[in-house]
Design a protein around this motif. Structure first.
Motif, PDB file in Angstrom:
ATOM      1  N   LEU A  54       0.899  -1.130   0.059  1.00 21.47           N
ATOM      2  CA  LEU A  54      -0.062  -0.058   0.037  1.00 21.47           C
ATOM      3  C   LEU A  54       0.930   1.238  -0.067  1.00 21.47           C
ATOM      4  O   LEU A  54       0.671   2.290  -0.633  1.00 21.47           O
ATOM      5  N   THR A  57       2.108   2.161  -3.155  1.00 19.78           N
ATOM      6  CA  THR A  57       0.731   2.497  -4.318  1.00 19.78           C
ATOM      7  C   THR A  57       0.265   3.677  -3.922  1.00 19.78           C
ATOM      8  O   THR A  57      -0.055   4.443  -4.991  1.00 19.78           O
ATOM      9  N   PHE A  94     -11.946   0.364   2.393  1.00 23.14           N
ATOM     10  CA  PHE A  94     -12.103  -0.518   1.320  1.00 23.14           C
ATOM     11  C   PHE A  94     -11.465  -1.837   1.360  1.00 23.14           C
ATOM     12  O   PHE A  94     -10.838  -2.030   2.436  1.00 23.14           O
ATOM     13  N   ASP A  95     -11.867  -2.690   0.424  1.00 23.93           N
ATOM     14  CA  ASP A  95     -11.330  -4.013   0.544  1.00 23.93           C
ATOM     15  C   ASP A  95     -10.201  -4.250  -0.799  1.00 23.93           C
ATOM     16  O   ASP A  95     -10.349  -3.473  -1.765  1.00 23.93           O
ATOM     17  N   TYR A  96      -9.410  -5.209  -0.522  1.00 26.37           N
ATOM     18  CA  TYR A  96      -8.452  -5.454  -1.524  1.00 26.37           C
ATOM     19  C   TYR A  96      -8.093  -6.779  -1.129  1.00 26.37           C
ATOM     20  O   TYR A  96      -8.295  -7.382  -0.369  1.00 26.37           O
ATOM     21  N   ILE A 106      -1.347  -5.297  -4.922  1.00 28.05           N
ATOM     22  CA  ILE A 106      -2.513  -5.264  -4.328  1.00 28.05           C
ATOM     23  C   ILE A 106      -3.515  -5.321  -5.467  1.00 28.05           C
ATOM     24  O   ILE A 106      -3.191  -4.554  -6.601  1.00 28.05           O
ATOM     25  N   SER A 107      -4.513  -6.082  -5.493  1.00 27.89           N
ATOM     26  CA  SER A 107      -5.216  -6.386  -6.417  1.00 27.89           C
ATOM     27  C   SER A 107      -6.726  -6.357  -6.142  1.00 27.89           C
ATOM     28  O   SER A 107      -7.193  -6.475  -4.796  1.00 27.89           O
ATOM     29  N   SER A 108      -7.628  -6.380  -6.970  1.00 26.93           N
ATOM     30  CA  SER A 108      -8.989  -6.360  -6.715  1.00 26.93           C
ATOM     31  C   SER A 108      -9.657  -5.392  -5.890  1.00 26.93           C
ATOM     32  O   SER A 108     -10.201  -5.602  -4.703  1.00 26.93           O
ATOM     33  N   TRP A 109      -9.420  -4.165  -5.986  1.00 25.58           N
ATOM     34  CA  TRP A 109      -9.877  -3.014  -5.258  1.00 25.58           C
ATOM     35  C   TRP A 109     -11.562  -3.040  -4.867  1.00 25.58           C
ATOM     36  O   TRP A 109     -12.101  -3.177  -6.233  1.00 25.58           O
ATOM     37  N   ILE A 112     -12.423   2.927  -4.891  1.00 24.09           N
ATOM     38  CA  ILE A 112     -11.258   3.733  -5.522  1.00 24.09           C
ATOM     39  C   ILE A 112     -11.924   5.116  -5.220  1.00 24.09           C
ATOM     40  O   ILE A 112     -12.673   5.656  -5.621  1.00 24.09           O
ATOM     41  N   GLN A 118      -7.196   8.128  -1.831  1.00 23.35           N
ATOM     42  CA  GLN A 118      -6.155   7.111  -2.492  1.00 23.35           C
ATOM     43  C   GLN A 118      -5.332   7.753  -3.731  1.00 23.35           C
ATOM     44  O   GLN A 118      -5.834   7.243  -4.852  1.00 23.35           O
TER      45      GLN A 118
END
Length: 139
Positions: A54, A57, A94-96, A106-109, A112, A118
């Motif tokens: 994170l 990112t 949020f989830d990821y 990090i994938s599947s946000w 956003i 962010q």
């Protein structure tokens, strides 16, 4: 006399089976506790690694609080729900998904919010982290 011998043998066998069963159950419980501790340790390490990702990112992260972390054995991915706060005090939940074998990704946000919190970039300073088990540290 024979009845007393048989009674003694039966009581001895019951005692041996009872003690053996107790020892077996204790070992099973101990193994289960070890497995749970290993799972929890792996989960906290995955959370820590995901905070590093994170930081690579997003810019200006002040803190990350893990609300829930689950693990999918089939895919090898952790799904995480976090509350991320920036240095202005604004936050987003949020989830990821994160996989320990891809520690920089990090994938599947889930949410956003590039306009406010962010913002793409890198956070260079320390980030306060509250893990899903309640422990805290800085990453």
């Amino acid at each position: 006399m024979k009845t007393k011998k048989w009674l003694f043998v039966v009581i001895a066998l019951l005692l041996i089976v009872g003690v053996g069963g107790k020892v077996y159950m204790d070992k099973q419980k101990e193994q289960e506790m070890k497995n749970q501790l290993e799972i929890e340790t792996n989960k906290i390490e995955a959370e820590r690694m995901s905070v590093v990702a994170l930081k690579d990112t997003f810019v200006n992260i002040k803190s990350v609080e893990f609300e829930h972390t689950g693990y999918n054995e089939m895919t090898g991915y952790y799904s995480m729900v976090v509350k991320m706060t920036n240095i202005e005090g604004d936050f987003v939940k949020f989830d990821y998904e994160f996989a320990t074998n891809h520690p920089n990704e990090i994938s599947s946000w889930g949410v956003i919010d590039e306009e406010n919190i962010q913002k793409a970039g890198k956070t260079k300073g320390k980030v306060k982290v509250k893990y899903s088990n309640g422990s805290e540290s800085e990453v």
